[in-house]
Scaffold this active site. Structure first.
Site, mmCIF file in Angstrom:
data_model
loop_
_atom_site.group_PDB
_atom_site.id
_atom_site.type_symbol
_atom_site.label_atom_id
_atom_site.label_comp_id
_atom_site.label_asym_id
_atom_site.label_seq_id
_atom_site.Cartn_x
_atom_site.Cartn_y
_atom_site.Cartn_z
ATOM 1 N N CYS A 112 15.866 -33.265 40.401
ATOM 2 C CA CYS A 112 15.858 -34.744 40.359
ATOM 3 C C CYS A 112 17.166 -35.324 39.838
ATOM 4 C CB CYS A 112 14.705 -35.239 39.498
ATOM 5 S SG CYS A 112 13.111 -34.650 40.030
ATOM 6 N N HIS B 155 15.781 -42.505 36.641
ATOM 7 C CA HIS B 155 15.018 -41.662 37.562
ATOM 8 C C HIS B 155 13.571 -42.144 37.571
ATOM 9 C CE1 HIS B 155 13.361 -38.393 39.692
ATOM 10 N NE2 HIS B 155 12.792 -37.820 38.652
ATOM 11 N N ASN C 66 7.830 -40.195 42.678
ATOM 12 C CA ASN C 66 9.040 -39.453 42.329
ATOM 13 C C ASN C 66 9.585 -38.786 43.591
ATOM 14 O OD1 ASN C 66 10.945 -37.656 41.405
ATOM 15 N ND2 ASN C 66 9.683 -36.793 39.775
HETATM 16 C C1 LIG Z 1 1.718 -35.423 34.622
HETATM 17 C C2 LIG Z 1 1.530 -36.545 33.610
HETATM 18 C C3 LIG Z 1 1.440 -37.861 34.372
HETATM 19 C C4 LIG Z 1 0.228 -36.338 32.868
HETATM 20 O O1 LIG Z 1 0.091 -37.321 31.891
HETATM 21 P P1 LIG Z 1 -0.308 -36.929 30.430
HETATM 22 O O2 LIG Z 1 -0.236 -38.131 29.617
HETATM 23 O O3 LIG Z 1 0.516 -35.759 30.008
HETATM 24 O O4 LIG Z 1 -1.747 -36.465 30.650
HETATM 25 P P2 LIG Z 1 -2.953 -36.784 29.727
HETATM 26 O O5 LIG Z 1 -2.781 -36.037 28.462
HETATM 27 O O6 LIG Z 1 -3.125 -38.253 29.648
HETATM 28 O O7 LIG Z 1 -4.126 -36.229 30.545
HETATM 29 C C5 LIG Z 1 -4.231 -34.890 30.831
HETATM 30 C C6 LIG Z 1 -5.592 -34.723 31.444
HETATM 31 O O8 LIG Z 1 -5.646 -35.448 32.646
HETATM 32 C C7 LIG Z 1 -6.032 -34.604 33.691
HETATM 33 N N1 LIG Z 1 -5.325 -34.985 34.903
HETATM 34 C C8 LIG Z 1 -4.148 -34.525 35.344
HETATM 35 N N2 LIG Z 1 -3.844 -35.108 36.515
HETATM 36 C C9 LIG Z 1 -4.864 -35.935 36.790
HETATM 37 C C10 LIG Z 1 -5.143 -36.798 37.857
HETATM 38 N N3 LIG Z 1 -4.291 -36.926 38.906
HETATM 39 N N4 LIG Z 1 -6.267 -37.527 37.836
HETATM 40 C C11 LIG Z 1 -7.127 -37.429 36.821
HETATM 41 N N5 LIG Z 1 -6.928 -36.612 35.783
HETATM 42 C C12 LIG Z 1 -5.818 -35.878 35.773
HETATM 43 C C13 LIG Z 1 -5.631 -33.229 33.234
HETATM 44 O O9 LIG Z 1 -6.410 -32.257 33.898
HETATM 45 C C14 LIG Z 1 -5.933 -33.290 31.764
HETATM 46 O O10 LIG Z 1 -7.317 -33.108 31.587
HETATM 47 P P3 LIG Z 1 -7.881 -32.290 30.326
HETATM 48 O O11 LIG Z 1 -7.381 -33.023 29.127
HETATM 49 O O12 LIG Z 1 -9.344 -32.338 30.541
HETATM 50 O O13 LIG Z 1 -7.268 -30.937 30.471
HETATM 51 C C15 LIG Z 1 2.687 -36.601 32.608
HETATM 52 O O14 LIG Z 1 2.617 -35.485 31.777
HETATM 53 C C16 LIG Z 1 4.024 -36.648 33.250
HETATM 54 O O15 LIG Z 1 4.371 -37.601 33.913
HETATM 55 N N6 LIG Z 1 4.870 -35.631 32.996
HETATM 56 C C17 LIG Z 1 6.208 -35.608 33.498
HETATM 57 C C18 LIG Z 1 6.189 -35.448 34.968
HETATM 58 C C19 LIG Z 1 7.506 -35.589 35.559
HETATM 59 O O16 LIG Z 1 8.154 -36.576 35.374
HETATM 60 N N7 LIG Z 1 7.957 -34.596 36.317
HETATM 61 C C20 LIG Z 1 9.135 -34.645 37.032
HETATM 62 C C21 LIG Z 1 10.305 -34.638 36.161
HETATM 63 S S1 LIG Z 1 11.697 -34.861 37.123
#
Ligand SMILES: CC(C)(COP(=O)(O)OP(=O)(O)OC[C@H]1O[C@@H](n2cnc3c(N)ncnc32)[C@H](O)[C@@H]1OP(=O)(O)O)[C@@H](O)C(=O)NCCC(=O)NCCS
Length: 342
Positions: A129, A269, A299
């Site tokens: 990215c 980004h 993204n």
């Molecule tokens: C992926 C992301 C959105 C998840 O958000 P988060 O705040 O970490 O997640 P939360 O802690 O709120 O929630 C996690 C829970 O949601 C669940 N979950 C994940 N994706 C889900 C979805 N699409 N729908 C519903 N639930 C989901 C998980 O299974 C987890 O459940 P559990 O607690 O029962 O195990 C976040 O971590 C993120 O954006 N990370 C960076 C991603 C990124 O930018 N990547 C590219 C970099 S260039």
């Protein structure tokens, strides 16, 4: 008050190279829209969860026959037409991508063929990215050193080709698209003031595609195990993204002797609205300074800031003479920030 005299870090040590400007930008996204309602029918998720945790409402998905080089070529032609530069004038094409049409030849060579850039040298770079800022920094080295007159840089991705559409942790986040910029020296313009790049390979496992390369060539077993799909530790990636983007942006501002309040438009980004808000808050930026379009495209990795820059310019959020701050973060880990006098 007289306009502040901009400090160009390139001028350090009496460096005598030329400055490098972005003459024009262009972008292209596929027509097909995949919205959150459709994802609700695909995996166990909800519009409410996706919107509140990421800010993404929809993303674009390329058709089966549309490749990364197709998206890249459309964005490139858009940028070239705006700059009134012909493909034959291009000396170098750099394509930043993690989803090349094929391992080789490079997507840049395929773009060269498609747009008829007969004189150009062409290669790909892979910084996930962060690719567009890496390409910008590389492109400007050739302009600054007077090696080339015209460089075309492109960030392009067909991420839908490496997404596991049954993994709700990742499939809601990404989309396809491309953005391009034509680089040249523009007399009396500072152009790109500085670009900082960084990486940390010790965290390579946080975001990767384990299969398909020489470490794990494709086999029936690797396909069955889904090793050809993108994998991510979302929480750790999130924390690293906020820290790295903040640090890179600060370093870029420091090098130019600029305060965040002097930046007209910040183009981060577009991965997650919460990452963008956290970085903006730590930088002390106002909401009005920050450009966000991830609700429409998700993204798009290397294409992300390029598409956002194109939209920001089209919307009049950045005008000639304004200062813009680009901030990126991606797998590798990689990160970067650039200050541009538009
Ligand atoms: C992926 C992301 C959105 C998840 O958000 P988060 O705040 O970490 O997640 P939360 O802690 O709120 O929630 C996690 C829970 O949601 C669940 N979950 C994940 N994706 C889900 C979805 N699409 N729908 C519903 N639930 C989901 C998980 O299974 C987890 O459940 P559990 O607690 O029962 O195990 C976040 O971590 C993120 O954006 N990370 C960076 C991603 C990124 O930018 N990547 C590219 C970099 S260039």
């Amino acid at each position: 008050m007289p306009p502040k005299k901009l400090k160009n870090p390139r001028a350090r040590h009496n460096f005598v190279g030329r400055t490098c400007s972005i003459l024009s930008v262009g972008s292209y996204v596929p027509e097909r829209v995949l919205d959150n309602a459709e994802l609700e029918r695909l995996v166990d998720t909800s519009n409410e969860w996706i919107m509140s945790r990421t800010g993404i409402s929809e993303r674009r998905i390329a058709s089966k026959h549309e490749t990364t080089s197709d998206l890249a070529s459309r964005a490139a032609m858009c940028a070239l037409e705006r700059a009134k530069v012909t493909p034959e004038e291009i000396d170098l094409i750099v394509v930043a991508t993690i989803t090349p049409d094929m391992p080789f030849p490079s997507t840049a060579c395929l773009v060269q063929r498609k747009i008829g850039a007969t004189r150009a040298a062409a290669f790909d770079l892979e910084a996930a990215c962060s690719g567009f800022i890496y390409a910008l920094e590389i492109g400007q080295q050739f302009i600054m050193s007077r090696t080339y007159e015209t460089v075309l840089i492109i960030g392009a991705e067909k991420l839908s080709s490496i997404i596991n559409w049954s993994d709700r942790n990742t499939c809601v986040l990404f989309g396809d698209g491309a953005g391009a910029a034509v680089l040249r020296h523009r007399p009396h313009a500072h152009g790109l003031l500085t670009a900082c790049m960084g990486s940390d390979g010790t965290k390579a496992d946080l975001l990767c595609m384990p299969g398909g390369g020489s470490a794990c060539p494709p086999t029936h077993e690797s396909l069955a195990a889904g090793l050809h799909y993108l994998r991510m530790d979302g929480k750790e990636t999130f924390k690293n993204a906020v820290n790295a983007m903040f640090t890179a942006a600060n370093e870029a501002l420091r090098r130019c002797d600029l305060d965040i309040s002097e930046i007209k438009c910040i183009i981060p980004h577009q991965a997650n609205r919460r990452i963008i808000d956290a970085v903006a808050e730590r930088l002390g930026a106002s909401q009005e300074q920050v450009f966000v379009n991830l609700h429409k495209f998700g993204n798009t990795s290397a294409a992300s800031v390029a598409i956002a820059l194109d939209e920001a310019v089209a919307a009049g959020r950045i005008q000639r003479g304004d200062l813009a701050l680009l901030i990126v973060f991606g797998a590798g880990l990689t990160w970067g920030a650039a200050v541009i006098e538009w």
